[in-house]
Design a protein around this motif. Sequence first.
Motif, PDB file in Angstrom:
ATOM      1  N   GLY A 248     -66.831  -0.966 -47.676  1.00  0.00           N
ATOM      2  CA  GLY A 248     -66.630  -2.028 -48.660  1.00  0.00           C
ATOM      3  C   GLY A 248     -66.145  -1.659 -49.889  1.00  0.00           C
ATOM      4  N   ASN A 249     -65.618  -2.587 -50.579  1.00  0.00           N
ATOM      5  CA  ASN A 249     -64.843  -2.739 -51.738  1.00  0.00           C
ATOM      6  C   ASN A 249     -65.873  -2.792 -52.847  1.00  0.00           C
ATOM      7  N   TYR A 250     -65.611  -2.258 -53.934  1.00  0.00           N
ATOM      8  CA  TYR A 250     -66.730  -2.298 -55.193  1.00  0.00           C
ATOM      9  C   TYR A 250     -65.832  -2.259 -56.344  1.00  0.00           C
ATOM     10  N   TYR A 251     -66.356  -2.910 -57.338  1.00  0.00           N
ATOM     11  CA  TYR A 251     -65.698  -2.940 -58.633  1.00  0.00           C
ATOM     12  C   TYR A 251     -66.506  -2.405 -59.849  1.00  0.00           C
ATOM     13  N   VAL A 252     -65.823  -2.067 -60.763  1.00  0.00           N
ATOM     14  CA  VAL A 252     -66.349  -1.422 -62.116  1.00  0.00           C
ATOM     15  C   VAL A 252     -65.756  -1.981 -63.384  1.00  0.00           C
ATOM     16  N   ARG A 253     -66.549  -2.493 -64.048  1.00  0.00           N
ATOM     17  CA  ARG A 253     -65.904  -3.162 -65.349  1.00  0.00           C
ATOM     18  C   ARG A 253     -66.516  -2.088 -66.609  1.00  0.00           C
ATOM     19  N   VAL A 254     -65.569  -1.769 -67.125  1.00  0.00           N
ATOM     20  CA  VAL A 254     -65.716  -0.641 -68.391  1.00  0.00           C
ATOM     21  C   VAL A 254     -65.698  -1.464 -69.610  1.00  0.00           C
ATOM     22  N   THR A 255     -66.401  -1.727 -70.679  1.00  0.00           N
ATOM     23  CA  THR A 255     -66.224  -2.530 -71.937  1.00  0.00           C
ATOM     24  C   THR A 255     -66.833  -1.716 -73.200  1.00  0.00           C
ATOM     25  N   SER A 256     -66.484  -2.033 -74.312  1.00  0.00           N
ATOM     26  CA  SER A 256     -67.254  -1.356 -75.484  1.00  0.00           C
ATOM     27  C   SER A 256     -68.599  -1.794 -75.796  1.00  0.00           C
ATOM     28  N   ARG A 257     -69.288  -0.992 -76.309  1.00  0.00           N
ATOM     29  CA  ARG A 257     -70.656  -1.240 -76.710  1.00  0.00           C
ATOM     30  C   ARG A 257     -70.549  -1.084 -78.222  1.00  0.00           C
ATOM     31  N   GLY A 258     -71.253  -2.464 -78.874  1.00  0.00           N
ATOM     32  CA  GLY A 258     -71.362  -2.289 -80.197  1.00  0.00           C
ATOM     33  C   GLY A 258     -69.834  -2.413 -81.312  1.00  0.00           C
ATOM     34  N   GLY A 259     -68.851  -3.086 -80.248  1.00  0.00           N
ATOM     35  CA  GLY A 259     -67.577  -3.028 -80.989  1.00  0.00           C
ATOM     36  C   GLY A 259     -66.565  -1.826 -81.161  1.00  0.00           C
ATOM     37  N   SER A 260     -66.963  -0.637 -80.640  1.00  0.00           N
ATOM     38  CA  SER A 260     -66.597   0.642 -80.713  1.00  0.00           C
ATOM     39  C   SER A 260     -65.230   0.468 -80.022  1.00  0.00           C
ATOM     40  N   THR A 261     -64.088   1.363 -80.148  1.00  0.00           N
ATOM     41  CA  THR A 261     -63.156   1.884 -79.409  1.00  0.00           C
ATOM     42  C   THR A 261     -62.855   3.185 -79.013  1.00  0.00           C
ATOM     43  N   GLY A 262     -62.233   3.530 -77.895  1.00  0.00           N
ATOM     44  CA  GLY A 262     -62.015   5.220 -77.823  1.00  0.00           C
ATOM     45  C   GLY A 262     -61.639   5.267 -76.289  1.00  0.00           C
ATOM     46  N   ASP A 263     -61.613   6.666 -75.968  1.00  0.00           N
ATOM     47  CA  ASP A 263     -61.048   7.103 -74.650  1.00  0.00           C
ATOM     48  C   ASP A 263     -62.301   7.376 -73.756  1.00  0.00           C
ATOM     49  N   TYR A 264     -62.149   7.329 -72.411  1.00  0.00           N
ATOM     50  CA  TYR A 264     -63.238   7.591 -71.487  1.00  0.00           C
ATOM     51  C   TYR A 264     -62.771   7.981 -70.315  1.00  0.00           C
ATOM     52  N   VAL A 265     -63.665   8.642 -69.544  1.00  0.00           N
ATOM     53  CA  VAL A 265     -63.319   9.373 -68.126  1.00  0.00           C
ATOM     54  C   VAL A 265     -64.267   8.559 -67.278  1.00  0.00           C
TER      55      VAL A 265
ATOM     56  N   ALA B 297     -61.564  -3.463 -79.259  1.00  0.00           N
ATOM     57  CA  ALA B 297     -63.087  -3.490 -78.998  1.00  0.00           C
ATOM     58  C   ALA B 297     -63.328  -4.566 -78.082  1.00  0.00           C
ATOM     59  N   GLU B 298     -62.837  -5.289 -77.949  1.00  0.00           N
ATOM     60  CA  GLU B 298     -63.120  -6.480 -76.927  1.00  0.00           C
ATOM     61  C   GLU B 298     -62.189  -6.371 -75.548  1.00  0.00           C
ATOM     62  N   ASP B 299     -61.582  -5.264 -75.512  1.00  0.00           N
ATOM     63  CA  ASP B 299     -60.850  -4.822 -74.267  1.00  0.00           C
ATOM     64  C   ASP B 299     -61.922  -4.586 -72.916  1.00  0.00           C
ATOM     65  N   ARG B 300     -61.538  -4.980 -71.940  1.00  0.00           N
ATOM     66  CA  ARG B 300     -62.194  -4.673 -70.587  1.00  0.00           C
ATOM     67  C   ARG B 300     -61.376  -4.036 -69.625  1.00  0.00           C
ATOM     68  N   ASP B 301     -61.880  -3.283 -68.954  1.00  0.00           N
ATOM     69  CA  ASP B 301     -61.136  -2.354 -67.999  1.00  0.00           C
ATOM     70  C   ASP B 301     -61.881  -2.701 -66.733  1.00  0.00           C
ATOM     71  N   TYR B 302     -61.201  -3.026 -65.602  1.00  0.00           N
ATOM     72  CA  TYR B 302     -61.675  -3.310 -64.349  1.00  0.00           C
ATOM     73  C   TYR B 302     -61.061  -2.458 -63.250  1.00  0.00           C
ATOM     74  N   TYR B 303     -61.959  -1.532 -62.342  1.00  0.00           N
ATOM     75  CA  TYR B 303     -61.543  -0.649 -61.250  1.00  0.00           C
ATOM     76  C   TYR B 303     -62.044  -0.855 -60.095  1.00  0.00           C
ATOM     77  N   ARG B 304     -61.170  -0.694 -59.043  1.00  0.00           N
ATOM     78  CA  ARG B 304     -61.627  -1.030 -57.592  1.00  0.00           C
ATOM     79  C   ARG B 304     -61.580   0.256 -56.842  1.00  0.00           C
ATOM     80  N   PHE B 305     -62.731   0.483 -56.016  1.00  0.00           N
ATOM     81  CA  PHE B 305     -62.750   1.608 -54.977  1.00  0.00           C
ATOM     82  C   PHE B 305     -63.262   1.239 -53.931  1.00  0.00           C
ATOM     83  N   SER B 306     -62.831   1.789 -52.758  1.00  0.00           N
ATOM     84  CA  SER B 306     -63.503   1.414 -51.280  1.00  0.00           C
ATOM     85  C   SER B 306     -64.291   2.662 -50.731  1.00  0.00           C
ATOM     86  N   VAL B 307     -65.543   2.582 -50.327  1.00  0.00           N
ATOM     87  CA  VAL B 307     -65.977   3.572 -49.292  1.00  0.00           C
ATOM     88  C   VAL B 307     -66.351   3.077 -47.834  1.00  0.00           C
TER      89      VAL B 307
END
Length: 185
Positions: free
Chosen positions: A1-18, A175-185
């Motif tokens: 099925g298809n799954y989604y992941v939402r990445v947001t900041s915590r406490g108003g911080s910004t930065g890179d992630y993997v 800091a209020e940015d949201r990134d969404y990702y989708r993957f299928s398994v």
Amino acid sequence: GNYYVRVTSRGGSTGDYVLHINSSSAITPDGNDRFRLASVVGLNGFGDGVRDGSIEPADDVDFYRFTTLRAGTLVVDTTGGLNTHGVLYDSSRTELARDDDSGAGDNFEMTHSAPRGTYYVRVTSSGGGSTGDYRLRINGPGVVSVDGNDTFQTATVIGLDGYGDGNWAGTIDPAEDRDYYRFSV
């Protein structure tokens, strides 16, 4: 099925992630001895990917497939105790590079300037007389952040490799940015 992941900041911080996804629907890479059976090497947002392999029996051939998201320099090599030979192909299976011992020890290392696209790597033991394990490494041009993936509808698709793993690098900014990702398994 298809799954989604939402990445947001915590406490108003910004930065890179993997983002790393490890699903339980892994398939075995056995039988990757032809182009059409090539095992997928998932590249992260930095353009890097790693896949462990084994040559057994001595005349075994392993094929791998990966896709770059940008044009740039590819470095494909192996590490380990096995004396490896490698060939790099483009998506139409045209040979682009081949190497035997330019890498560390008796491993191959190929460097190629390439456009965005799908590539194949063929790994064998050098001379066809040895068996053993190796690690295939790919260092390609990366895409560190993606703009416009702020909703479910515009979610960035993450391709999973044959083991069910996938990686993507991104940035939360502002800091209020949201990134969404989708993957299928």
